[in-house]
Design a protein around this motif. Structure first.
Motif, PDB file in Angstrom:
ATOM      1  N   GLU A   1       0.855  -1.191   0.000  1.00 53.38           N
ATOM      2  CA  GLU A   1       0.000   0.000   0.000  1.00 53.38           C
ATOM      3  C   GLU A   1       0.887   1.235   0.000  1.00 53.38           C
ATOM      4  N   PHE A   2       0.588   2.196  -0.866  1.00 50.88           N
ATOM      5  CA  PHE A   2       1.437   3.374  -0.945  1.00 50.88           C
ATOM      6  C   PHE A   2       0.621   4.594  -1.378  1.00 50.88           C
ATOM      7  N   PRO A   3       0.995   5.774  -0.885  1.00 47.48           N
ATOM      8  CA  PRO A   3       0.308   7.015  -1.280  1.00 47.48           C
ATOM      9  C   PRO A   3       0.960   7.625  -2.513  1.00 47.48           C
ATOM     10  N   PHE A   4       0.133   8.226  -3.362  1.00 47.89           N
ATOM     11  CA  PHE A   4       0.664   8.958  -4.510  1.00 47.89           C
ATOM     12  C   PHE A   4      -0.391   9.960  -4.975  1.00 47.89           C
ATOM     13  N   ASP A   5       0.021  11.205  -5.131  1.00 51.18           N
ATOM     14  CA  ASP A   5      -0.900  12.273  -5.558  1.00 51.18           C
ATOM     15  C   ASP A   5      -2.169  12.285  -4.705  1.00 51.18           C
ATOM     16  N   GLU A   6      -1.978  12.215  -3.382  1.00 50.83           N
ATOM     17  CA  GLU A   6      -3.060  12.314  -2.406  1.00 50.83           C
ATOM     18  C   GLU A   6      -4.075  11.175  -2.503  1.00 50.83           C
ATOM     19  N   GLU A   7      -3.687  10.057  -3.122  1.00 44.86           N
ATOM     20  CA  GLU A   7      -4.499   8.842  -3.124  1.00 44.86           C
ATOM     21  C   GLU A   7      -3.675   7.705  -2.556  1.00 44.86           C
ATOM     22  N   THR A   8      -4.363   6.644  -2.100  1.00 41.45           N
ATOM     23  CA  THR A   8      -3.688   5.450  -1.605  1.00 41.45           C
ATOM     24  C   THR A   8      -3.990   4.282  -2.540  1.00 41.45           C
ATOM     25  N   PHE A   9      -2.953   3.596  -2.968  1.00 38.24           N
ATOM     26  CA  PHE A   9      -3.089   2.485  -3.901  1.00 38.24           C
ATOM     27  C   PHE A   9      -2.650   1.186  -3.213  1.00 38.24           C
ATOM     28  N   THR A  10      -3.281   0.097  -3.621  1.00 39.69           N
ATOM     29  CA  THR A  10      -2.982  -1.214  -3.048  1.00 39.69           C
ATOM     30  C   THR A  10      -2.732  -2.215  -4.167  1.00 39.69           C
TER      31      THR A  10
END
Length: 494
Positions: A468-477
């Protein structure tokens, strides 16, 4: 020095980012908590999340530069050697710079430092710092060239001043029978045939010694270090390497992707980037081939997290410099959540536990024949791993358990060391399993029936299954299923 100035000096964050960084981290100075960017502190006595400042008196490191990287701070020049460094090293002020340069397509040893006086002392012609190069030429070098190089009269085309004297050592011919993947090159191809190897040594010459003070073995050298691997000079050592190709299937699958990043699920024993000059495929080359169109249109790939050769699972790759910077900061701030699955020996008595045992390199406190081997020790660096027992089952090799591992810090071999410390080493672990002699035996003679009896698997059963990681104020899994070797152990019991 103000706290925000110290954080900026040592690369933790910029002064503008300091207020937010301070809120997210535990900072003490001589035992007293710090909470304001204006707090007065010194590098000696400050602890950031329980750890002292890294290299407070200046950074001095040796880097084995791979081909294709430029010795420049200009992002417009493609892949830079500084992209290979840890986040904090890249953001120190004064900036970390190379002592001298190597051409983009030249590989070899570079010194890196943020000490300007040291750079001047090492690069000034007045100090006669010697360098040694090895080269392969298309045609034979005449023996009389040795005397010419040493005479100090050799003048290059278009130059008026002769070159300084140098020692030229002709080392004989060397064949090049295989490509980078170990495949035989057919006769008559552009890469077949013999090459003339030579060594050029600027005078006077010196030899670098390992930490033991003994000369390096003939089979050793900087080729023993992985490409792009930074090594602290006081801890340098030489290790022999084999020129034989490594049997490795270059397989990976895309787990998730956007225009800025890609997450891939790598197999074992696939390495993530070129290493040790060995003839084998690597994950980064495979991703570059997959994204060749993007690269042709300006993409510049950068690995965000790395996995050991024998660890399978998810690796995050940034597609351009902005993404690499943002994801690198997220990694530095521990905003990237990682989960692993491991098959361990014996059944843990606990359902869930947290191991907080500190870790350091074993060679710092005790003897070890394996340089990279880590150990639990009170003087080690603080680290935490959460473990959850997922399943247990019996096999003819003994009881096994599937454990979910959630590291809250990122020390070398952290999960493997902590599980061994808890009495449940990972199945197939050659270093932390039955005995470190398994690793030494494997390095010398390869996989054998005797090792199979002791280890069961030819690699340690550790798989990075969730990211799980944040990028451009979103969290992706992203998630990756168990690889076949681990899955078969669960399904068949052996």
């Amino acid at each position: 020095m103000r706290l925000d100035a110290l954080l900026s000096r040592y690369g933790y964050c910029s002064r503008r980012e300091a207020p937010g960084w301070i809120k997210r981290h535990s900072i003490t100075f001589k035992g007293k908590p710090c909470s304001s960017p204006t707090d007065k502190v010194q590098a000696e006595g400050i602890l950031l999340d329980g750890e002292p400042v890294e290299f407070p008196d200046g950074l001095y490191a040796a880097l084995y530069k791979p081909e294709g990287y430029t010795c420049s701070h200009d992002d417009g020049e493609g892949d830079l050697i500084y992209d290979l460094l840890p986040f904090q090293w890249r953001h120190r002020n004064p900036a970390v710079s190379s002592v001298g340069r190597l051409d983009k397509e030249t590989s070899g040893l570079l010194l890196l430092t943020d000490d300007g006086k040291f750079i001047h002392r090492m690069t000034s012609p007045r100090h006669h710092v010697a360098k040694v190069y090895e080269a392969v030429t298309e045609e034979d070098i005449p023996t009389e060239a040795v005397e010419l190089f040493a005479s100090g009269t050799l003048t290059l085309n278009g130059e008026t001043r002769p070159c300084a004297p140098a020692l030229l050592e002709l080392m004989g011919t060397a064949t090049r029978p295989a490509d980078a993947y170990g495949r035989k090159i057919p006769p008559g191809s552009p890469h077949a045939g013999c090459r003339r190897r030579s060594r050029l040594i600027s005078v006077p010459c010196f030899h670098r010694l390992p930490a033991s003070g003994q000369p390096e073995p003939e089979t050793g050298g900087m080729g023993a270090y992985p490409s792009g691997c930074a090594v602290n000079l006081p801890s340098a050592m030489w290790i022999p390497i084999s020129e034989a190709p490594i049997a490795c299937f270059p397989h990976f699958e895309v787990a998730a992707e956007s225009g800025d990043w890609i997450v891939v699920d790598k197999g074992a024993p696939l390495i993530v980037h070129p290493s040790n000059g060995k003839k084998e495929p690597c994950l980064l080359e495979g991703v570059e081939a997959l994204l060749s169109y993007e690269i042709a249109n300006g993409a510049a790939l950068s690995l965000v997290n790395r996995l050991d050769r024998e660890t399978s699972g998810l690796t995050l790759v940034a597609k351009h410099k902005r993404a690499a910077r943002e994801l690198g900061r997220a990694m530095q701030r521990r905003l990237i959540h990682k989960e692993y699955l491991a098959i361990v020996q014996e059944w843990p008595e606990w359902t869930e536990t947290a191991c907080t045992a500190p870790i350091l390199r074993q060679g710092e406190v005790a003897e070890s024949r394996i340089w990279v081997k880590q150990a639990v020790h009170p003087a080690g660096k603080a680290c935490t791993t959460v473990f959850r027992k997922e399943r247990t089952w019996n096999t003819r090799r003994g009881p096994l358990a599937l454990v979910r591992c959630i590291p809250e810090t990122g020390r070398m071999h952290q999960i493997r060391v902590h599980l061994a410390h808890l009495g449940h080493p990972i199945l197939g672990d050659k270093i932390y399993g039955p005995s470190e002699h398994c690793y030494l035996e494997y390095i010398q003679h390869g996989w054998s029936r005797e090792l199979e009896e002791r280890l069961v698997l030819p690699r340690h059963a550790l798989h990075a299954c969730r990211l799980e990681f944040p990028f451009d104020e979103e969290t992706f899994t992203a998630e990756a299923p168990l690889p076949e070797d681990m899955r078969l152990l669960l399904e068949t019991g052996d």
